[in-house]
Motif scaffolding. Structure first.
Motif, PDB file in Angstrom:
ATOM      1  N   THR A  88       0.853  -1.199   0.000  1.00  0.00           N
ATOM      2  CA  THR A  88       0.000   0.000   0.000  1.00  0.00           C
ATOM      3  C   THR A  88       0.884   1.243   0.000  1.00  0.00           C
ATOM      4  N   VAL A  89       0.243   2.404  -0.116  1.00  0.00           N
ATOM      5  CA  VAL A  89       0.942   3.683  -0.050  1.00  0.00           C
ATOM      6  C   VAL A  89       0.863   4.161   1.398  1.00  0.00           C
ATOM      7  N   ASN A  90       2.019   4.275   2.044  1.00  0.00           N
ATOM      8  CA  ASN A  90       2.041   4.562   3.483  1.00  0.00           C
ATOM      9  C   ASN A  90       2.628   5.938   3.766  1.00  0.00           C
ATOM     10  N   HIS A  91       1.833   6.773   4.426  1.00  0.00           N
ATOM     11  CA  HIS A  91       2.284   8.134   4.748  1.00  0.00           C
ATOM     12  C   HIS A  91       2.832   8.213   6.164  1.00  0.00           C
ATOM     13  N   PHE A  92       4.007   8.839   6.283  1.00  0.00           N
ATOM     14  CA  PHE A  92       4.619   9.107   7.590  1.00  0.00           C
ATOM     15  C   PHE A  92       4.820  10.613   7.689  1.00  0.00           C
ATOM     16  N   LEU A  93       4.264  11.215   8.733  1.00  0.00           N
ATOM     17  CA  LEU A  93       4.381  12.670   8.901  1.00  0.00           C
ATOM     18  C   LEU A  93       5.658  13.020   9.653  1.00  0.00           C
ATOM     19  N   GLU A  94       6.430  13.973   9.081  1.00  0.00           N
ATOM     20  CA  GLU A  94       7.559  14.539   9.823  1.00  0.00           C
ATOM     21  C   GLU A  94       6.947  15.666  10.648  1.00  0.00           C
ATOM     22  N   GLN A  95       6.879  15.434  11.952  1.00  0.00           N
ATOM     23  CA  GLN A  95       6.051  16.296  12.798  1.00  0.00           C
ATOM     24  C   GLN A  95       6.660  17.664  13.087  1.00  0.00           C
ATOM     25  N   ASP A  96       7.974  17.833  12.889  1.00  0.00           N
ATOM     26  CA  ASP A  96       8.594  19.139  13.122  1.00  0.00           C
ATOM     27  C   ASP A  96       8.693  19.942  11.830  1.00  0.00           C
ATOM     28  N   LEU A  97       9.097  19.257  10.766  1.00  0.00           N
ATOM     29  CA  LEU A  97       9.344  19.967   9.502  1.00  0.00           C
ATOM     30  C   LEU A  97       8.088  20.047   8.633  1.00  0.00           C
ATOM     31  N   LEU A  98       7.083  19.267   8.992  1.00  0.00           N
ATOM     32  CA  LEU A  98       5.785  19.276   8.316  1.00  0.00           C
ATOM     33  C   LEU A  98       5.845  18.895   6.835  1.00  0.00           C
ATOM     34  N   PHE A  99       6.280  17.682   6.598  1.00  0.00           N
ATOM     35  CA  PHE A  99       6.104  17.060   5.291  1.00  0.00           C
ATOM     36  C   PHE A  99       5.887  15.574   5.519  1.00  0.00           C
ATOM     37  N   TYR A 100       5.505  14.873   4.441  1.00  0.00           N
ATOM     38  CA  TYR A 100       5.303  13.423   4.559  1.00  0.00           C
ATOM     39  C   TYR A 100       6.415  12.662   3.840  1.00  0.00           C
ATOM     40  N   LEU A 101       6.810  11.540   4.419  1.00  0.00           N
ATOM     41  CA  LEU A 101       7.564  10.538   3.683  1.00  0.00           C
ATOM     42  C   LEU A 101       6.544   9.492   3.256  1.00  0.00           C
TER      43      LEU A 101
END
Ligand SMILES: Nc1nc2c(ncn2[C@@H]2O[C@H](COP(=O)(O)OP(=O)(O)OP(=O)(O)O)[C@@H](O)[C@H]2O)c(=O)[nH]1
Ligand SMILES: [Mg+2]
Length: 206
Positions: free
Chosen positions: A68-81
């Motif tokens: 599947t397509v899995n989103h991980f949030l970078e909580q300080d810099l505010l973007f997704y991997l």
């Protein structure tokens, strides 16, 4: 300089969702950086390495783990991997292969927030037709990407040193005039972590 022991701060990553179509994604408007490459190349491991955590993204020694397509949030810099399924796993049925290819390509074509894709290449292999075909497809669709060599802990020091120039020479046979940025990484030694993080921060400013 051999940066084999490079250590830096971890990304502050949090798993958000697993989807199959970008219309179901977080859709918050934050930029996304995707990880793609052949099955088993080390996409999920690289995300774990960036986050400094072993089980953030699920990994396996058997190819075809991520479906599947899995989103991980970078909580300080505010973007997704974004961890994507792999392509090119020979043992999957024709239907399963087509399904994964559809998921990958739909995400890349339809995601409105995709800023850049990291195309992972196993550093132990010469350029493979499948990777070249995928990169050609990216170029045809005007999708920016950067090459990331994985598993470079398995190379000799000299192998690491010559990796970029050797690959660059040989890929010309598949894609004449090919030129792109390349990063040397290892999820085991954490090499390349800083370089990837720096590049993402730079791309956030564009
Ligand atoms: N030595 C070494 N092994 C690695 C590295 N990165 C990944 N691996 C191993 O390679 C295998 C596959 O890793 P994954 O991260 O699951 O690969 P993937 O690209 O996400 O695979 P799929 O989801 O199946 O497409 C696992 O056994 C990892 O431990 C690395 O940098 N060095
Ligand atoms: Mg995976």
């Amino acid at each position: 300089m051999d940066k084999g022991n490079e250590i830096s701060a971890n990304m502050n990553l949090k798993f958000i969702s697993s989807i199959v179509h970008p219309k179901d994604g977080p859709g918050t408007g934050l930029p996304e950086f995707a990880f793609i490459g052949r099955s088993n190349v080390g996409k999920s491991s690289l995300i774990n390495m960036l986050g400094g955590r072993k089980n953030l993204a699920k990994i396996s020694s058997n190819p075809g783990k991520t479906r599947t397509v899995n989103h991980f949030l970078e909580q300080d810099l505010l973007f997704y991997l974004v961890d994507l399924p792999g392509y090119g796993y020979a043992k999957l049925s024709k239907d399963e292969k087509a399904k994964l290819e559809y998921i990958i390509k739909t995400y890349i074509l339809k995601s409105r927030f995709l800023r850049c894709t990291f195309v992972l290449i196993d550093s132990r292999h010469d350029p493979l037709k499948q990777d070249a075909e995928f990169m050609k497809w990216m170029m045809r669709n005007e999708k920016p990407f950067v090459i990331v060599f994985t598993k470079t802990d398995k190379l000799s020091k000299a192998g690491r040193k010559n990796l970029k120039s050797n690959y660059n020479k040989e890929i010309q046979g598949f894609i004449p005039g090919f030129i792109t940025e390349m990063i040397i990484t290892s999820s085991t030694t954490r090499q390349g972590k800083e370089e990837i993080m720096k590049l993402m921060k730079e791309m956030m400013l564009i």
